[in-house]
Design an enzyme around this catalytic site. Sequence first.
Site, PDB file in Angstrom:
ATOM      1  N   MET A 236       0.844  -1.193   0.000  1.00  0.00           N
ATOM      2  CA  MET A 236       0.000   0.000   0.000  1.00  0.00           C
ATOM      3  C   MET A 236       0.885   1.251   0.000  1.00  0.00           C
ATOM      4  O   MET A 236       1.672   1.442   0.940  1.00  0.00           O
ATOM      5  CB  MET A 236      -0.891  -0.001   1.254  1.00  0.00           C
ATOM      6  CG  MET A 236      -1.701   1.252   1.412  1.00  0.00           C
ATOM      7  SD  MET A 236      -3.058   1.054   2.612  1.00  0.00           S
ATOM      8  CE  MET A 236      -2.147   0.940   4.122  1.00  0.00           C
ATOM      9  N   PRO A 237       0.790   2.084  -1.032  1.00  0.00           N
ATOM     10  CA  PRO A 237       1.573   3.325  -1.006  1.00  0.00           C
ATOM     11  C   PRO A 237       1.268   4.106   0.277  1.00  0.00           C
ATOM     12  O   PRO A 237       0.110   4.239   0.666  1.00  0.00           O
ATOM     13  CB  PRO A 237       1.083   4.076  -2.247  1.00  0.00           C
ATOM     14  CG  PRO A 237       0.598   2.999  -3.172  1.00  0.00           C
ATOM     15  CD  PRO A 237       0.001   1.954  -2.271  1.00  0.00           C
TER      16      PRO A 237
ATOM     17  N   LEU B   6       1.375   7.155   0.958  1.00  0.00           N
ATOM     18  CA  LEU B   6       0.639   8.405   0.765  1.00  0.00           C
ATOM     19  C   LEU B   6      -0.467   8.190  -0.262  1.00  0.00           C
ATOM     20  O   LEU B   6      -0.216   7.641  -1.347  1.00  0.00           O
ATOM     21  CB  LEU B   6       1.599   9.502   0.281  1.00  0.00           C
ATOM     22  CG  LEU B   6       1.004  10.864  -0.037  1.00  0.00           C
ATOM     23  CD1 LEU B   6       0.292  11.475   1.158  1.00  0.00           C
ATOM     24  CD2 LEU B   6       2.107  11.819  -0.511  1.00  0.00           C
ATOM     25  N   GLY B   7      -1.674   8.578   0.097  1.00  0.00           N
ATOM     26  CA  GLY B   7      -2.799   8.424  -0.821  1.00  0.00           C
ATOM     27  C   GLY B   7      -3.626   9.697  -0.889  1.00  0.00           C
ATOM     28  O   GLY B   7      -3.402  10.640  -0.124  1.00  0.00           O
ATOM     29  N   LEU B   8      -4.600   9.694  -1.779  1.00  0.00           N
ATOM     30  CA  LEU B   8      -5.514  10.828  -1.902  1.00  0.00           C
ATOM     31  C   LEU B   8      -6.848  10.467  -1.259  1.00  0.00           C
ATOM     32  O   LEU B   8      -7.481   9.479  -1.629  1.00  0.00           O
ATOM     33  CB  LEU B   8      -5.751  11.181  -3.377  1.00  0.00           C
ATOM     34  CG  LEU B   8      -6.675  12.397  -3.608  1.00  0.00           C
ATOM     35  CD1 LEU B   8      -5.941  13.708  -3.297  1.00  0.00           C
ATOM     36  CD2 LEU B   8      -7.208  12.422  -5.034  1.00  0.00           C
ATOM     37  N   GLY B   9      -7.245  11.254  -0.273  1.00  0.00           N
ATOM     38  CA  GLY B   9      -8.574  11.086   0.310  1.00  0.00           C
ATOM     39  C   GLY B   9      -9.611  11.707  -0.611  1.00  0.00           C
ATOM     40  O   GLY B   9      -9.339  12.733  -1.238  1.00  0.00           O
TER      41      GLY B   9
ATOM     42  N   ASP C 126      -8.299   6.610  -1.712  1.00  0.00           N
ATOM     43  CA  ASP C 126      -9.174   6.183  -0.622  1.00  0.00           C
ATOM     44  C   ASP C 126     -10.607   6.605  -0.927  1.00  0.00           C
ATOM     45  O   ASP C 126     -10.909   7.801  -0.967  1.00  0.00           O
ATOM     46  CB  ASP C 126      -8.707   6.803   0.699  1.00  0.00           C
ATOM     47  CG  ASP C 126      -9.576   6.324   1.850  1.00  0.00           C
ATOM     48  OD1 ASP C 126      -9.404   5.164   2.255  1.00  0.00           O
ATOM     49  OD2 ASP C 126     -10.447   7.092   2.306  1.00  0.00           O
TER      50      ASP C 126
ATOM     51  N   TYR D 103     -19.265   8.244   0.462  1.00  0.00           N
ATOM     52  CA  TYR D 103     -18.880   9.548  -0.099  1.00  0.00           C
ATOM     53  C   TYR D 103     -19.714   9.909  -1.333  1.00  0.00           C
ATOM     54  O   TYR D 103     -19.673  11.031  -1.806  1.00  0.00           O
ATOM     55  CB  TYR D 103     -17.385   9.574  -0.454  1.00  0.00           C
ATOM     56  CG  TYR D 103     -16.454   9.195   0.672  1.00  0.00           C
ATOM     57  CD1 TYR D 103     -16.882   9.205   2.003  1.00  0.00           C
ATOM     58  CD2 TYR D 103     -15.136   8.819   0.414  1.00  0.00           C
ATOM     59  CE1 TYR D 103     -16.019   8.845   3.033  1.00  0.00           C
ATOM     60  CE2 TYR D 103     -14.277   8.461   1.441  1.00  0.00           C
ATOM     61  CZ  TYR D 103     -14.726   8.474   2.747  1.00  0.00           C
ATOM     62  OH  TYR D 103     -13.862   8.106   3.756  1.00  0.00           O
TER      63      TYR D 103
ATOM     64  N   LYS E 234     -14.985   1.257   1.194  1.00  0.00           N
ATOM     65  CA  LYS E 234     -15.475   0.914   2.531  1.00  0.00           C
ATOM     66  C   LYS E 234     -16.933   0.490   2.498  1.00  0.00           C
ATOM     67  O   LYS E 234     -17.742   1.066   1.770  1.00  0.00           O
ATOM     68  CB  LYS E 234     -15.313   2.113   3.481  1.00  0.00           C
ATOM     69  CG  LYS E 234     -13.915   2.700   3.482  1.00  0.00           C
ATOM     70  CD  LYS E 234     -13.749   3.861   4.438  1.00  0.00           C
ATOM     71  CE  LYS E 234     -12.465   4.606   4.146  1.00  0.00           C
ATOM     72  NZ  LYS E 234     -12.590   5.523   3.009  1.00  0.00           N
TER      73      LYS E 234
ATOM     74  N   HIS F 145     -16.403   0.414   7.396  1.00  0.00           N
ATOM     75  CA  HIS F 145     -16.268   1.854   7.641  1.00  0.00           C
ATOM     76  C   HIS F 145     -16.306   2.185   9.129  1.00  0.00           C
ATOM     77  O   HIS F 145     -15.709   3.172   9.572  1.00  0.00           O
ATOM     78  CB  HIS F 145     -17.380   2.608   6.898  1.00  0.00           C
ATOM     79  CG  HIS F 145     -17.001   3.998   6.488  1.00  0.00           C
ATOM     80  ND1 HIS F 145     -17.335   4.550   5.273  1.00  0.00           N
ATOM     81  CD2 HIS F 145     -16.312   4.959   7.131  1.00  0.00           C
ATOM     82  CE1 HIS F 145     -16.866   5.785   5.200  1.00  0.00           C
ATOM     83  NE2 HIS F 145     -16.245   6.049   6.324  1.00  0.00           N
TER      84      HIS F 145
END
Length: 315
Positions: free
Chosen positions: A13-14, A16-19, A44, A49, A78, A111
């Site tokens: 898993m990288p 750093l990710g983008l939320g 993510d 969302y 999630k 979640h």
Amino acid sequence: MATYLELPTRGRMPILGLGTWQSLQGAARGAVKFAIDVGYRHFDCAYMYQNESEIGDALRQKLQEGVVRREELFVVSKLWSTFHERSLVKEVCQKTLAALQLDYLDLYLMHSPMGFKAGEELFPADGNGMIIPSDTHFLDTWEAMEELVDVGMVKAIGVSNFNCEQIDRLLSKPGLRHKPANNQIESHPYLPQEELIKFCQSKGISVTAYCPLGAPNWPGSKPDHISLFDDPQIKEIALKHNKTAAQVLIRLQIQRNVSVIPKSVSPQHIEENFKVFDFELTEEEMETLLGFKKRYRICALSECKNHRDYPFFED
């Protein structure tokens, strides 16, 4: 400095990710496309969302253009709380896969440990505005999630917003077939979560921090909203490294070996948030950032305090 976290499933898993939470009204599509161009590979997402089909469009476009290959991406989604009944889990995961236009997810998280009454409403509430719980226990929901791994819909499963005691109950569940690979929790200098993070890592469970910047754009933020960006000690550390406060807060999690998913839809911030691998916080700076006495939980879900599995009492 590792740019990946190794999961128990041997997935990478990288760090750093983008939320993508709160990236509504068309903003998510552009944000994800730009982030891929900048170099982000970890995204993510979540059913709750309500923007997964936009994100799916962006992913498909970049995959078709050959900018990135599917195996280079790490996509997380999630299971929302109204789908905790075992019979609903597979169907809602299929909806997420269809929206994201993917054959599998790299990681699928519960979640929250709290199941809500099934139905159309994301937050089914009673007359007092309190959540209506479901009868399903999270240990039963977990068994349905394990089946998603068996059929190849997801590569790994994990949890979110679980406390130490809830993680422990899951790990000691009789007949556990797939250990949680990850616990995604709120963490920043005003909620460092040292005990929970150390506990998870000691059990071989990776941790992802959400709201790492203190959610500066939280809906309904008061004028007196606590801002990490305005904290003099954080500003001083940022100045010393010629970095922004946001970059320091992201770097803090990386140096704790915690995956971190800052959310932004602004190209400038998406790019800036990725430039965190060219400096290092000193041990003293880490101690300062993790040593604040102030405590502030942004995502307290106070309308769920009546739930038997409400996770945030131990603060």
